[in-house]
Design a protein around this motif. Structure first.
Motif, PDB file in Angstrom:
ATOM      1  N   VAL A 260       0.852  -1.186   0.000  1.00  0.00           N
ATOM      2  CA  VAL A 260       0.000   0.000   0.000  1.00  0.00           C
ATOM      3  C   VAL A 260       0.892   1.240   0.000  1.00  0.00           C
ATOM      4  O   VAL A 260       1.874   1.306   0.748  1.00  0.00           O
ATOM      5  CB  VAL A 260      -0.940   0.017   1.215  1.00  0.00           C
ATOM      6  N   TYR A 261       0.529   2.211  -0.835  1.00  0.00           N
ATOM      7  CA  TYR A 261       1.279   3.458  -0.941  1.00  0.00           C
ATOM      8  C   TYR A 261       0.321   4.631  -0.766  1.00  0.00           C
ATOM      9  O   TYR A 261      -0.854   4.548  -1.138  1.00  0.00           O
ATOM     10  CB  TYR A 261       1.958   3.572  -2.310  1.00  0.00           C
ATOM     11  N   GLN A 262       0.845   5.726  -0.202  1.00  0.00           N
ATOM     12  CA  GLN A 262       0.059   6.944  -0.033  1.00  0.00           C
ATOM     13  C   GLN A 262       0.742   8.083  -0.779  1.00  0.00           C
ATOM     14  O   GLN A 262       1.947   8.321  -0.612  1.00  0.00           O
ATOM     15  CB  GLN A 262      -0.081   7.300   1.444  1.00  0.00           C
ATOM     16  N   ALA A 263      -0.066   8.798  -1.577  1.00  0.00           N
ATOM     17  CA  ALA A 263       0.480   9.918  -2.354  1.00  0.00           C
ATOM     18  C   ALA A 263       0.780  11.102  -1.441  1.00  0.00           C
ATOM     19  O   ALA A 263      -0.027  11.454  -0.581  1.00  0.00           O
ATOM     20  CB  ALA A 263      -0.502  10.329  -3.440  1.00  0.00           C
ATOM     21  N   ASN A 264       1.931  11.704  -1.662  1.00  0.00           N
ATOM     22  CA  ASN A 264       2.315  12.884  -0.892  1.00  0.00           C
ATOM     23  C   ASN A 264       1.795  14.171  -1.512  1.00  0.00           C
ATOM     24  O   ASN A 264       1.685  15.187  -0.830  1.00  0.00           O
ATOM     25  CB  ASN A 264       3.839  12.947  -0.780  1.00  0.00           C
ATOM     26  N   TRP A 265       1.530  14.135  -2.818  1.00  0.00           N
ATOM     27  CA  TRP A 265       0.936  15.260  -3.520  1.00  0.00           C
ATOM     28  C   TRP A 265       0.368  14.761  -4.830  1.00  0.00           C
ATOM     29  O   TRP A 265       0.354  13.564  -5.098  1.00  0.00           O
ATOM     30  CB  TRP A 265       1.955  16.393  -3.753  1.00  0.00           C
ATOM     31  N   TRP A 266      -0.120  15.691  -5.647  1.00  0.00           N
ATOM     32  CA  TRP A 266      -0.755  15.331  -6.913  1.00  0.00           C
ATOM     33  C   TRP A 266       0.212  14.537  -7.788  1.00  0.00           C
ATOM     34  O   TRP A 266       1.386  14.865  -7.911  1.00  0.00           O
ATOM     35  CB  TRP A 266      -1.188  16.598  -7.633  1.00  0.00           C
ATOM     36  N   THR A 267      -0.301  13.458  -8.397  1.00  0.00           N
ATOM     37  CA  THR A 267       0.531  12.643  -9.271  1.00  0.00           C
ATOM     38  C   THR A 267      -0.343  11.906 -10.279  1.00  0.00           C
ATOM     39  O   THR A 267      -1.520  11.646 -10.014  1.00  0.00           O
ATOM     40  CB  THR A 267       1.371  11.633  -8.474  1.00  0.00           C
ATOM     41  N   VAL A 268       0.226  11.583 -11.418  1.00  0.00           N
ATOM     42  CA  VAL A 268      -0.541  10.852 -12.411  1.00  0.00           C
ATOM     43  C   VAL A 268       0.226   9.681 -13.014  1.00  0.00           C
ATOM     44  O   VAL A 268      -0.350   8.642 -13.272  1.00  0.00           O
ATOM     45  CB  VAL A 268      -1.052  11.799 -13.531  1.00  0.00           C
ATOM     46  N   LEU A 269       1.524   9.788 -13.227  1.00  0.00           N
ATOM     47  CA  LEU A 269       2.262   8.742 -13.931  1.00  0.00           C
ATOM     48  C   LEU A 269       3.309   8.021 -13.082  1.00  0.00           C
ATOM     49  O   LEU A 269       3.737   6.925 -13.441  1.00  0.00           O
ATOM     50  CB  LEU A 269       2.959   9.330 -15.171  1.00  0.00           C
ATOM     51  N   GLU A 270       3.729   8.620 -11.966  1.00  0.00           N
ATOM     52  CA  GLU A 270       4.825   8.020 -11.198  1.00  0.00           C
ATOM     53  C   GLU A 270       4.420   6.682 -10.577  1.00  0.00           C
ATOM     54  O   GLU A 270       3.402   6.574  -9.895  1.00  0.00           O
ATOM     55  CB  GLU A 270       5.279   8.981 -10.099  1.00  0.00           C
ATOM     56  N   ASP A 271       5.234   5.668 -10.806  1.00  0.00           N
ATOM     57  CA  ASP A 271       5.008   4.327 -10.276  1.00  0.00           C
ATOM     58  C   ASP A 271       5.318   4.318  -8.781  1.00  0.00           C
ATOM     59  O   ASP A 271       6.426   4.686  -8.376  1.00  0.00           O
ATOM     60  CB  ASP A 271       5.912   3.332 -11.008  1.00  0.00           C
ATOM     61  N   PRO A 272       4.381   3.886  -7.927  1.00  0.00           N
ATOM     62  CA  PRO A 272       4.634   3.902  -6.478  1.00  0.00           C
ATOM     63  C   PRO A 272       5.864   3.103  -6.058  1.00  0.00           C
ATOM     64  O   PRO A 272       6.493   3.423  -5.052  1.00  0.00           O
ATOM     65  CB  PRO A 272       3.352   3.289  -5.895  1.00  0.00           C
ATOM     66  N   ARG A 273       6.196   2.066  -6.817  1.00  0.00           N
ATOM     67  CA  ARG A 273       7.339   1.226  -6.431  1.00  0.00           C
ATOM     68  C   ARG A 273       8.679   1.936  -6.580  1.00  0.00           C
ATOM     69  O   ARG A 273       9.657   1.561  -5.923  1.00  0.00           O
ATOM     70  CB  ARG A 273       7.357  -0.055  -7.259  1.00  0.00           C
ATOM     71  N   THR A 274       8.730   2.946  -7.441  1.00  0.00           N
ATOM     72  CA  THR A 274      10.016   3.592  -7.715  1.00  0.00           C
ATOM     73  C   THR A 274      10.027   5.087  -7.416  1.00  0.00           C
ATOM     74  O   THR A 274      11.096   5.649  -7.187  1.00  0.00           O
ATOM     75  CB  THR A 274      10.399   3.379  -9.195  1.00  0.00           C
ATOM     76  N   ALA A 275       8.859   5.725  -7.396  1.00  0.00           N
ATOM     77  CA  ALA A 275       8.800   7.187  -7.191  1.00  0.00           C
ATOM     78  C   ALA A 275       8.663   7.491  -5.703  1.00  0.00           C
ATOM     79  O   ALA A 275       7.610   7.935  -5.229  1.00  0.00           O
ATOM     80  CB  ALA A 275       7.655   7.790  -7.989  1.00  0.00           C
ATOM     81  N   TRP A 276       9.741   7.270  -4.951  1.00  0.00           N
ATOM     82  CA  TRP A 276       9.683   7.440  -3.500  1.00  0.00           C
ATOM     83  C   TRP A 276       9.463   8.893  -3.097  1.00  0.00           C
ATOM     84  O   TRP A 276       9.049   9.178  -1.977  1.00  0.00           O
ATOM     85  CB  TRP A 276      10.980   6.914  -2.871  1.00  0.00           C
ATOM     86  N   TRP A 277       9.759   9.832  -3.998  1.00  0.00           N
ATOM     87  CA  TRP A 277       9.564  11.244  -3.671  1.00  0.00           C
ATOM     88  C   TRP A 277       8.084  11.643  -3.761  1.00  0.00           C
ATOM     89  O   TRP A 277       7.700  12.695  -3.288  1.00  0.00           O
ATOM     90  CB  TRP A 277      10.403  12.113  -4.614  1.00  0.00           C
ATOM     91  N   VAL A 278       7.271  10.793  -4.394  1.00  0.00           N
ATOM     92  CA  VAL A 278       5.844  11.062  -4.540  1.00  0.00           C
ATOM     93  C   VAL A 278       5.021  10.182  -3.598  1.00  0.00           C
ATOM     94  O   VAL A 278       4.085  10.651  -2.961  1.00  0.00           O
ATOM     95  CB  VAL A 278       5.376  10.819  -5.991  1.00  0.00           C
ATOM     96  N   TRP A 279       5.396   8.914  -3.523  1.00  0.00           N
ATOM     97  CA  TRP A 279       4.603   7.927  -2.801  1.00  0.00           C
ATOM     98  C   TRP A 279       5.316   7.475  -1.541  1.00  0.00           C
ATOM     99  O   TRP A 279       6.500   7.144  -1.563  1.00  0.00           O
ATOM    100  CB  TRP A 279       4.342   6.709  -3.684  1.00  0.00           C
ATOM    101  N   SER A 280       4.587   7.396  -0.435  1.00  0.00           N
ATOM    102  CA  SER A 280       5.115   6.820   0.798  1.00  0.00           C
ATOM    103  C   SER A 280       4.678   5.352   0.871  1.00  0.00           C
ATOM    104  O   SER A 280       3.492   5.034   0.717  1.00  0.00           O
ATOM    105  CB  SER A 280       4.569   7.569   2.028  1.00  0.00           C
ATOM    106  N   ASP A 281       5.624   4.469   1.109  1.00  0.00           N
ATOM    107  CA  ASP A 281       5.360   3.028   1.208  1.00  0.00           C
ATOM    108  C   ASP A 281       4.853   2.719   2.614  1.00  0.00           C
ATOM    109  O   ASP A 281       5.569   2.868   3.589  1.00  0.00           O
ATOM    110  CB  ASP A 281       6.653   2.266   0.922  1.00  0.00           C
ATOM    111  N   LEU A 282       3.591   2.279   2.706  1.00  0.00           N
ATOM    112  CA  LEU A 282       2.988   1.978   3.997  1.00  0.00           C
ATOM    113  C   LEU A 282       3.058   0.500   4.351  1.00  0.00           C
ATOM    114  O   LEU A 282       2.472   0.075   5.338  1.00  0.00           O
ATOM    115  CB  LEU A 282       1.522   2.444   4.029  1.00  0.00           C
ATOM    116  N   GLY A 283       3.758  -0.272   3.531  1.00  0.00           N
ATOM    117  CA  GLY A 283       3.976  -1.678   3.880  1.00  0.00           C
ATOM    118  C   GLY A 283       3.084  -2.637   3.127  1.00  0.00           C
ATOM    119  O   GLY A 283       2.216  -2.238   2.348  1.00  0.00           O
ATOM    120  N   PRO A 284       3.292  -3.936   3.357  1.00  0.00           N
ATOM    121  CA  PRO A 284       2.492  -4.953   2.672  1.00  0.00           C
ATOM    122  C   PRO A 284       1.045  -4.924   3.105  1.00  0.00           C
ATOM    123  O   PRO A 284       0.714  -4.461   4.196  1.00  0.00           O
ATOM    124  CB  PRO A 284       3.171  -6.271   3.082  1.00  0.00           C
ATOM    125  N   CYS A 285       0.179  -5.404   2.231  1.00  0.00           N
ATOM    126  CA  CYS A 285      -1.256  -5.426   2.547  1.00  0.00           C
ATOM    127  C   CYS A 285      -1.543  -6.368   3.719  1.00  0.00           C
ATOM    128  O   CYS A 285      -0.855  -7.348   3.898  1.00  0.00           O
ATOM    129  CB  CYS A 285      -2.050  -5.901   1.338  1.00  0.00           C
TER     130      CYS A 285
END
Length: 285
Positions: A260-285
């Motif tokens: 599960v990932y949470q967006a830190n701000w507006w985003t449309v194309l950044e992949d949560p697995r690699t765009a750590w500056w956009v998405w915060s990794d909240l851990g496995p489901c």
């Protein structure tokens, strides 16, 4: 004779395929009761009972989103039926879902048939409210901790029975400072905290966690979901799956490759697995 030999060989081949295809977790949950997080280390599992409440569940969800924490919500079927939109929000935020019976009845001395009917009706209501007939409901929590026959019935329905090891007693009318003191004193690695987002006035609960979550984080604590019995199981993802061209705003949560990932701000194309500056990794489901 030749046909019989070929038939036996075909059956043996099919049996081999079925045997190798069966997942290691096929046995399903057991009647054992869970008292710990699924992972080790300095982590806590936060759980909230008796909702969803139109007064308090949204505020708890807002806090958890702001603090980037996932929790487990033990839902009453009657409240689910009355507040389906809140169930959808809980699921969209990637929280785990738990069956807490239909009306918060003491079920320990019920017959297995009566327990099964109650739990099945509650699961059906949760899934209908969420709009997902396959929604994973990994946990069952018996009201008042009275499991009795219910732990085995829950296991038959695919749920692990979830207890707790931290209880700030947020039902006794104490203020936020008292609740925070109790949480502080009771915390230990892998503990499961019991609190409430329904069933009464929950401002002290909300305020206590607004204090404790940042304090725990500053002290090196993390947050996890409760363990399951009979596992390991595949991730029980509830948040919507990330898709390449979907637009997301700050706070949105998505599932991507079992996390599960949470967006830190507006985003449309950044992949949560690699765009750590956009998405915060909240851990496995």
């Amino acid at each position: 004779m030749r046909l019989r030999t070929r038939a036996l060989a075909l059956l043996a081949a099919l049996a081999a395929v079925v045997g190798t295809a069966a997942p290691a977790h096929a046995a399903g949950p057991t009647g054992d009761i869970v008292y710990a997080t699924r992972g080790g280390g300095k982590v806590l599992a936060l759980t909230f009972d008796d909702g969803p409440s139109p007064d308090w569940t949204p505020k708890v969800l807002d806090l958890l989103r702001a603090q980037k924490v996932r929790a487990t919500f033990c839902l009453l079927g009657s409240q689910v039926q009355a507040n389906p939109g809140l169930v959808r929000r809980i699921v969209a935020d990637g929280h785990a879902v738990c069956n807490h019976t239909w009306n918060h009845d003491y079920v320990a001395d019920w017959t297995p048939e009566a327990i099964r009917a109650d739990l099945a009706a509650t699961n059906a209501a949760i899934r209908a409210a969420a709009g997902d007939p396959a929604l994973p409901i990994r946990y069952f929590r018996a009201p008042f901790g009275g499991f009795g026959n219910a732990s085995l019935v829950a296991a038959e329905l695919g749920m692990s029975s979830l207890a707790w090891t931290m209880d700030p007693q947020d039902w006794d009318g104490s203020g936020a400072e008292v609740l925070a003191t109790r949480l502080r004193a009771q915390a230990y690695p892998t503990a499961v905290a019991l609190s409430h987002d329904g069933g009464g006035w929950r401002q002290p609960t909300l305020d206590a966690y607004a204090t404790m979550i940042p304090e725990w984080r500053a002290g090196g604590w993390g947050f996890d979901l409760p363990a399951v019995t009979g596992g390991p199981y595949p991730p029980a993802c509830t948040a919507p799956t990330w898709r390449t061209h979907d637009t997301h705003v700050a706070g949105d949560r998505v599932t991507r490759a079992g996390r599960v990932y949470q967006a830190n701000w507006w985003t449309v194309l950044e992949d949560p697995r690699t765009a750590w500056w956009v998405w915060s990794d909240l851990g496995p489901c």
